[in-house]
Design a protein around this motif. Structure first.
Motif, PDB file in Angstrom:
ATOM      1  N   ARG A   1      -0.557   9.292  -1.337  1.00 35.03           N
ATOM      2  CA  ARG A   1      -1.033   8.362  -2.430  1.00 35.03           C
ATOM      3  C   ARG A   1      -0.739   9.211  -3.942  1.00 35.03           C
ATOM      4  O   ARG A   1      -0.942  10.483  -3.817  1.00 35.03           O
ATOM      5  N   GLY A   2      -0.489   8.535  -4.808  1.00 35.88           N
ATOM      6  CA  GLY A   2      -0.251   9.229  -6.034  1.00 35.88           C
ATOM      7  C   GLY A   2      -0.230   8.237  -7.446  1.00 35.88           C
ATOM      8  O   GLY A   2      -0.224   6.936  -7.247  1.00 35.88           O
ATOM      9  N   PHE A   3      -0.010   9.009  -8.577  1.00 37.81           N
ATOM     10  CA  PHE A   3       0.009   8.255  -9.637  1.00 37.81           C
ATOM     11  C   PHE A   3       1.366   7.770  -9.979  1.00 37.81           C
ATOM     12  O   PHE A   3       2.476   8.528  -9.843  1.00 37.81           O
ATOM     13  N   TYR A   4       1.628   6.355 -10.183  1.00 31.87           N
ATOM     14  CA  TYR A   4       2.814   5.801 -10.560  1.00 31.87           C
ATOM     15  C   TYR A   4       2.929   5.805 -11.957  1.00 31.87           C
ATOM     16  O   TYR A   4       2.080   5.419 -12.896  1.00 31.87           O
ATOM     17  N   ASN A   5       4.169   6.032 -12.451  1.00 33.19           N
ATOM     18  CA  ASN A   5       4.432   5.649 -13.885  1.00 33.19           C
ATOM     19  C   ASN A   5       5.884   5.428 -14.030  1.00 33.19           C
ATOM     20  O   ASN A   5       6.765   6.227 -14.030  1.00 33.19           O
ATOM     21  N   HIS A   6       6.298   4.169 -14.339  1.00 28.25           N
ATOM     22  CA  HIS A   6       7.547   3.812 -14.410  1.00 28.25           C
ATOM     23  C   HIS A   6       8.349   4.131 -15.874  1.00 28.25           C
ATOM     24  O   HIS A   6       9.627   4.163 -15.885  1.00 28.25           O
ATOM     25  N   GLN A   7       7.365   4.653 -16.718  1.00 30.26           N
ATOM     26  CA  GLN A   7       8.151   5.125 -18.143  1.00 30.26           C
ATOM     27  C   GLN A   7       8.667   6.623 -17.812  1.00 30.26           C
ATOM     28  O   GLN A   7       9.165   7.052 -18.844  1.00 30.26           O
TER      29      GLN A   7
END
Ligand code: SAH
Length: 396
Positions: free
Chosen positions: A54-60
């Protein structure tokens, strides 16, 4: 994740780029990913649905997911998680012999993507460079308080790379305010560190092991240092018995601090620092046929992108060629490169070609990477970034 990146992730690389995610369109016609808030913790699966972590999501960001945990039990990412990771990183450093100063957290190499923490005795400097990590800043500060009871914590998030993640640049206290001009002790030498206004986090800990490596070659030597910053290598040289040390850096601020550091150690009659452009100075001194026993070069990263590697290599070659010409027959060159974009092989090749053009013969004394408080993760090449080389230089 798309099938093609499975191997890279399985081999330990923690980044999933936006174009490596299989698109899923929701009922409203928008992709599912674009509707997830930046910094949200998401589960990552391989193309065959097997759990990857699992991880950090960032579409930017181009780096859509940064994996923080690969634990099969799908551990919770909470304040306790950060406490445990930081404690583990500290135990690892202690095991390697670090006590007073160290890079406590080296981002991805400590399985905390985008997080940098430098420990300068009782003071801590933090950079949180990924969106997800930044959201956990309070938990990280609390963990530091609990583990170390520090005298101060400071945030140096004044780095442009934050903007690629959709974050503002900022700096300031994360603890009660304190005097940000501190003194550290490294290898028995003292240094003023300006946590608030110094370069990066204020001090380059990545060379701390390498600074000891000059111990024997500088005895009774006339030493020239270029790209000195606050004079760390140069003052070590004087401490280890150099006869004279002259250092230059383009930054007036760095030079002032370097002279202050020399005085702090009672070595100001041996060490002198002046503000100059190293490219111009080395060229000029070559013309004047100046000679030194040891020349030390520690330039900044001449490139930050793959497109300009060739230009950077020309820069590295130029200063090393000039530097070698200033070395007496049988003297030493101490030279570094701190960008991961120039591989160790390419760096050595560049030095070799500089030697040829300078009509010098070289013998390798030492070739190392950064200090071991900046661990290297195999499979993640940008963690292997520093090259540190000492060669003996003789005339052809
Ligand atoms: N040796 C130092 C780190 C050097 S960082 C240490 O171990 O602490 C690189 C330094 O190069 C910076 O201080 C920067 O101000 C300086 N610099 C950048 N371009 C330069 C140039 N053209 N001439 C001289 N110094 C330069």
């Amino acid at each position: 994740m798309k099938r093609k990146i499975a191997l890279r992730i399985a081999n330990g690389h923690p980044w999933v780029y936006g174009n490596e995610i299989e698109k899923m369109v929701g009922e409203n016609g928008k992709t599912v990913e674009s509707q997830i808030d930046p910094g949200t913790i998401v589960d990552v699966h391989y193309f065959d649905n097997k759990y990857a972590g699992r991880g950090f999501y960032n579409h930017q960001s181009q780096i859509a997911v940064r994996i923080v945990s690969r634990n099969r039990d799908r551990e919770d990412i909470n304040a306790q998680f950060f406490h445990n990771r930081i404690l583990k990183a500290w135990q690892y450093r202690q095991k390697l012999g670090y006590a007073e100063n160290c890079r406590l957290i080296f981002g991805e190499a400590d399985y905390l993507p985008g997080l940098i923490i430098d420990k300068f005795n009782d003071y801590f400097v933090i950079q949180s460079l990924s969106f997800g990590m930044d959201l956990w800043k309070n938990a990280i500060v609390e963990a530091l308080q609990n583990i170390f009871s520090p005298k101060g914590i400071y945030e140096r998030n004044d780095v442009p790379v934050r903007e690629l993640e959709g974050m503002k640049q900022q700096k300031g206290f994360l603890s009660a305010p304190f005097d940000t001009n501190i003194i550290i002790n490294e290898n028995g030498v003292k240094f003023n560190v300006d946590i608030e206004n110094g370069q990066k986090t204020g001090y380059f800990l990545d060379q701390q092991d390498n600074r000891r490596a000059i111990n024997n070659i500088v005895k009774d030597a006339d030493v020239l240092g270029a790209f000195t910053y606050t004079g760390t290598f140069e003052i070590h040289a004087a401490h280890y018995g150099a006869k004279s040390v002259y250092g230059i850096d383009i930054s007036e601020q760095a030079v002032a601090q370097a002279n202050k550091n020399a005085a702090l150690n009672g070595l100001d009659s041996i060490c002198k620092f002046e503000a100059m452009n190293a490219f111009d100075a080395l060229k000029q001194w070559d013309k004047e046929e100046k000679l030194y026993d040891v020349v030390m070069l520690d330039p900044p990263a001449f490139t930050k992108s793959r497109e300009s590697i060739d230009k950077a290599v020309i820069g590295y070659k130029e200063i090393n060629l000039r530097g070698m010409k200033l070395i007496k027959d049988g003297g030493f060159l101490v030279t570094s490169s701190c960008t991961n974009l120039v591989s160790p092989e390419l760096f050595l090749h560049t030095i070799e070609s500089a030697a040829r053009d300078a009509k010098k013969r070289i013998r390798q004394v030492t070739f190392k990477a950064q200090a071991s408080d900046h661990p290297i993760i195999w499979g993640m090449e940008n963690t292997n970034y520093l090259k540190f080389l000492i060669v003996e230089v003789t005339n052809r």
